[in-house]
Motif scaffolding. Structure first.
Motif, mmCIF file in Angstrom:
data_model
loop_
_atom_site.group_PDB
_atom_site.id
_atom_site.type_symbol
_atom_site.label_atom_id
_atom_site.label_comp_id
_atom_site.label_asym_id
_atom_site.label_seq_id
_atom_site.Cartn_x
_atom_site.Cartn_y
_atom_site.Cartn_z
ATOM 1 N N ASP A 19 0.831 -1.197 0.000
ATOM 2 C CA ASP A 19 0.000 0.000 0.000
ATOM 3 C C ASP A 19 0.868 1.251 0.000
ATOM 4 O O ASP A 19 0.624 2.211 -0.747
ATOM 5 C CB ASP A 19 -0.898 -0.017 1.244
ATOM 6 C CG ASP A 19 -2.318 0.395 0.929
ATOM 7 O OD1 ASP A 19 -2.679 0.411 -0.262
ATOM 8 O OD2 ASP A 19 -3.065 0.704 1.868
ATOM 9 N N PHE A 20 1.877 1.257 0.852
ATOM 10 C CA PHE A 20 2.778 2.402 0.974
ATOM 11 C C PHE A 20 3.526 2.652 -0.332
ATOM 12 O O PHE A 20 3.578 3.786 -0.839
ATOM 13 C CB PHE A 20 3.760 2.143 2.116
ATOM 14 C CG PHE A 20 4.821 3.187 2.282
ATOM 15 C CD1 PHE A 20 4.521 4.425 2.833
ATOM 16 C CD2 PHE A 20 6.127 2.937 1.884
ATOM 17 C CE1 PHE A 20 5.499 5.399 2.982
ATOM 18 C CE2 PHE A 20 7.114 3.898 2.035
ATOM 19 C CZ PHE A 20 6.795 5.130 2.590
ATOM 20 N N CYS A 21 4.104 1.599 -0.910
ATOM 21 C CA CYS A 21 4.864 1.736 -2.157
ATOM 22 C C CYS A 21 3.958 2.151 -3.318
ATOM 23 O O CYS A 21 4.346 2.961 -4.176
ATOM 24 C CB CYS A 21 5.572 0.427 -2.493
ATOM 25 S SG CYS A 21 6.827 -0.062 -1.293
ATOM 26 N N SER A 22 2.753 1.605 -3.354
ATOM 27 C CA SER A 22 1.810 1.951 -4.418
ATOM 28 C C SER A 22 1.435 3.424 -4.359
ATOM 29 O O SER A 22 1.357 4.106 -5.386
ATOM 30 C CB SER A 22 0.557 1.077 -4.301
ATOM 31 O OG SER A 22 -0.423 1.471 -5.230
ATOM 32 N N ALA A 23 1.197 3.935 -3.147
ATOM 33 C CA ALA A 23 0.838 5.354 -2.990
ATOM 34 C C ALA A 23 1.960 6.264 -3.464
ATOM 35 O O ALA A 23 1.720 7.308 -4.077
ATOM 36 C CB ALA A 23 0.499 5.641 -1.533
ATOM 37 N N ILE A 24 3.193 5.876 -3.183
ATOM 38 C CA ILE A 24 4.336 6.669 -3.643
ATOM 39 C C ILE A 24 4.377 6.714 -5.172
ATOM 40 O O ILE A 24 4.558 7.783 -5.775
ATOM 41 C CB ILE A 24 5.658 6.087 -3.090
ATOM 42 C CG1 ILE A 24 5.738 6.300 -1.578
ATOM 43 C CG2 ILE A 24 6.862 6.730 -3.774
ATOM 44 C CD1 ILE A 24 6.983 5.709 -0.932
ATOM 45 N N CYS A 25 4.183 5.560 -5.803
ATOM 46 C CA CYS A 25 4.236 5.497 -7.269
ATOM 47 C C CYS A 25 3.137 6.334 -7.914
ATOM 48 O O CYS A 25 3.345 6.945 -8.975
ATOM 49 C CB CYS A 25 4.133 4.049 -7.734
ATOM 50 S SG CYS A 25 5.611 3.064 -7.384
ATOM 51 N N ILE A 26 1.977 6.360 -7.288
ATOM 52 C CA ILE A 26 0.845 7.089 -7.849
ATOM 53 C C ILE A 26 1.050 8.595 -7.754
ATOM 54 O O ILE A 26 0.670 9.355 -8.646
ATOM 55 C CB ILE A 26 -0.463 6.677 -7.129
ATOM 56 C CG1 ILE A 26 -0.803 5.220 -7.463
ATOM 57 C CG2 ILE A 26 -1.621 7.590 -7.526
ATOM 58 C CD1 ILE A 26 -1.902 4.651 -6.598
ATOM 59 N N ILE A 154 1.964 11.338 1.035
ATOM 60 C CA ILE A 154 2.726 12.486 1.527
ATOM 61 C C ILE A 154 4.187 12.381 1.101
ATOM 62 O O ILE A 154 4.790 13.355 0.637
ATOM 63 C CB ILE A 154 2.624 12.578 3.070
ATOM 64 C CG1 ILE A 154 1.184 12.868 3.483
ATOM 65 C CG2 ILE A 154 3.560 13.644 3.614
ATOM 66 C CD1 ILE A 154 0.948 12.716 4.971
ATOM 67 N N VAL A 155 4.742 11.182 1.241
ATOM 68 C CA VAL A 155 6.156 10.969 0.936
ATOM 69 C C VAL A 155 6.413 11.009 -0.566
ATOM 70 O O VAL A 155 7.465 11.493 -1.021
ATOM 71 C CB VAL A 155 6.623 9.609 1.519
ATOM 72 C CG1 VAL A 155 8.030 9.254 1.037
ATOM 73 C CG2 VAL A 155 6.577 9.658 3.039
ATOM 74 N N GLY A 156 5.433 10.540 -1.359
ATOM 75 C CA GLY A 156 5.621 10.422 -2.798
ATOM 76 C C GLY A 156 6.123 11.692 -3.485
ATOM 77 O O GLY A 156 7.187 11.678 -4.118
ATOM 78 N N PRO A 157 5.384 12.800 -3.382
ATOM 79 C CA PRO A 157 5.855 14.028 -4.034
ATOM 80 C C PRO A 157 7.200 14.505 -3.508
ATOM 81 O O PRO A 157 8.026 15.031 -4.269
ATOM 82 C CB PRO A 157 4.736 15.031 -3.714
ATOM 83 C CG PRO A 157 3.531 14.197 -3.458
ATOM 84 C CD PRO A 157 4.050 12.955 -2.808
ATOM 85 N N THR A 158 7.435 14.323 -2.206
ATOM 86 C CA THR A 158 8.709 14.753 -1.627
ATOM 87 C C THR A 158 9.868 13.951 -2.185
ATOM 88 O O THR A 158 10.882 14.497 -2.634
ATOM 89 C CB THR A 158 8.660 14.614 -0.092
ATOM 90 O OG1 THR A 158 7.527 15.306 0.408
ATOM 91 C CG2 THR A 158 9.909 15.183 0.538
ATOM 92 N N VAL A 159 9.726 12.620 -2.169
ATOM 93 C CA VAL A 159 10.776 11.746 -2.714
ATOM 94 C C VAL A 159 10.923 11.958 -4.215
ATOM 95 O O VAL A 159 12.042 12.023 -4.757
ATOM 96 C CB VAL A 159 10.457 10.269 -2.406
ATOM 97 C CG1 VAL A 159 11.437 9.344 -3.112
ATOM 98 C CG2 VAL A 159 10.483 10.031 -0.907
ATOM 99 N N GLY A 160 9.794 12.080 -4.904
ATOM 100 C CA GLY A 160 9.839 12.292 -6.351
ATOM 101 C C GLY A 160 10.567 13.572 -6.716
ATOM 102 O O GLY A 160 11.405 13.587 -7.631
#
Length: 469
Positions: A19-26, A154-160
């Motif tokens: 779930d966590f990894c999928s949210a980051i990718c999206i 939350i982490v996705g855009p930051t890491v991206g």
């Protein structure tokens, strides 16, 4: 987790990781894809639809996945969905090599549509597995997964954004897509299979989805889900322009978005606990809808309030919105599964798949409507008046919950008196009929003996007493 079995702990941890990894990718492409698309000659409308088509596809396909989950298999759908999402995430990272505008936009649409197909399968299967494995703790478990998903968003855009600064357009997608593929491999070998006797039961046909929406509490829950997801989509599309007059830096604007997601992620487990403790789901949904109304009244602020926009008020309103949003999502998911079973649907993986597909689909519909309507309303009316759309929508949700609760209480009240009258009639009839039974001779007499008459008088008195009572 002491009350969970080893199987349940393994299931929860593996699905939470996916779930966590999928949210980051999206979510990772939000900070830089629009700029890349504009550099290729795409318009805001075109790349806006690239984002929107994802939710539209999830809305269309999720009920279909839910209907056929018991045939396809929950674990297979879960693993296939993660693999497709991860693979398409990597493919999306190579679109920067396409120079032609039309080809770039077309391929963006195609990759995003396939990614949505994978994500819908993954979510529908995950929710169904959770509902089956944690039938006594659906609310808390779902809330825990939503917390992981919220943190990923939350982490996705930051890491991206950070990876984009380091290695350009391709690096974020390759890194995060590869991470999701590793998660897919992990779930393939470690996720316990939910297949069993319940999985082999007759699966639902298309008519079962119609039957599901004929259950009033589930129809109301679906509308509540749509309203809640419209509110978060509205915020995502319109908050940044609304904050521009405050002269915030990009980092400060990003932190404001983070606070909204963080309040949702932190409050969701609390709402889940309340659902599992026996608090009615419709009460929590009502509290959530009223909280969202209050949040948007101050986020605007509302045109009729003598207030001026300020950073502190916006932050407080967004935190409040995250709390109310969490209440609505968790309660509707937990309540819908319980209501489906209480209204006669079988307690098996097919029902869980059907309800999970409904939940995922209606959420996606709201997530598609929210940004679309939000942008148009912002252009024509401004944020203060546009936010009243969300206020009115959630006031309608609250009113429908109250009306539904009143109608249900009246129905139960009338049924109670009907049952009491029926029971009283049956008891009185039984006692009166027994007056003519001669207990001495064991026969029916038109003129009872003195002993029978005496017993009959006492029974007559008892009958009169019952009637007076």
């Amino acid at each position: 987790m002491s009350r969970y079995t080893n199987r349940q702990i393994a299931t929860l941890l593996i699905i939470a990781l996916a779930d966590f990894c999928s949210a980051i990718c999206i979510s990772l492409q939000a900070p830089f894809y629009p700029a890349e698309a504009e550099s290729k000659g795409a318009t805001a409308t075109e790349y806006g639809l690239v984002f929107g088509v994802f939710e539209l596809v999830v809305f269309i396909i999720s009920p279909i996945y839910g209907e056929h989950l018991s045939t396809i298999g929950a674990k297979f759908m879960f693993n296939a969905g993660i693999f497709v999402t991860g693979s398409t995430c990597i493919l999306f990272g190579f679109l920067n090599h396409v120079q032609d505008t039309r080809s770039f936009v077309t391929l963006s649409f195609m990759v995003r549509i396939v990614e949505a197909l994978g994500n819908a399968g993954f979510l529908t299967a995950a929710f169904s597995i959770i509902a089956k494995e944690f039938s006594d703790n659906v609310g808390a478990t779902f809330a825990a997964l939503e917390t992981c998903f919220g943190v990923g968003l939350i982490v996705g855009p930051t890491v991206g954004g950070a990876l984009y600064e380091v290695g350009g357009y391709t690096l974020p997608f390759v890194c995060m897509g590869s991470l999701l593929l590793v998660a897919a491999t992990t779930t393939l070998f470690l996720l316990p299979s939910p297949e069993g006797p319940a999985e082999l039961e007759t699966h639902h046909g298309g008519s079962q989805l119609i039957q599901l929406f004929k259950i009033p509490p589930i129809t109301l829950a679906a509308f509540s889900i749509i309203a809640a997801s419209i509110s978060i989509g509205f915020v995502q599309a319109t908050l940044e322009p609304h904050l521009r007059p405050l002269d915030l830096t990009p980092l400060q604007t990003g932190l404001v978005f983070v606070l909204n997601g963080a309040s949702y992620a932190l409050s969701a487990p609390i709402w889940g606990k309340l659902c599992d403790k026996g608090v009615p789901a419709n009460i929590i949904t009502l509290i959530g809808s009223i909280t969202v109304v209050v949040a948007f009244l101050f986020l605007g602020p509302a045109p009729f309030l003598p207030l001026k926009e300020s950073l502190g008020m916006c932050i407080g309103a967004l935190i409040l919105h995250g709390i109310g949003f969490g209440a609505m999502l968790v309660s509707t998911f937990s309540g819908a599964h319980k209501d489906a079973i209480l209204h006669g649907m079988p307690d098996n993986i097919a029902t869980y798949g059907l309800v999970s597909g409904m939940w995922t689909s209606t959420f996606a519909l709201g997530a598609f409507i929210g940004p679309s309507c939000g942008g148009a309303l912002l252009d024509y009316f401004g944020f203060n008046y546009a936010s009243m759309f969300i206020v009115g929508l959630h006031c309608l949700v609250a009113a429908l919950i109250i009306l539904c609760g009143y109608c249900c209480s009246q129905t139960k009240h009338n049924n109670l008196y009907t049952n009491l009258n029926s029971d009283e009639y049956t008891e009185d009839t039984r006692i009166i009929n027994r007056r003519s039974w001669d207990s001495t001779y064991g026969s029916l007499n038109s003129e009872p003996s003195s002993r029978s008459t005496s017993n009959g008088d006492s029974r007559e008195s008892l009958t009169l007493e019952n009637i007076l009572k």
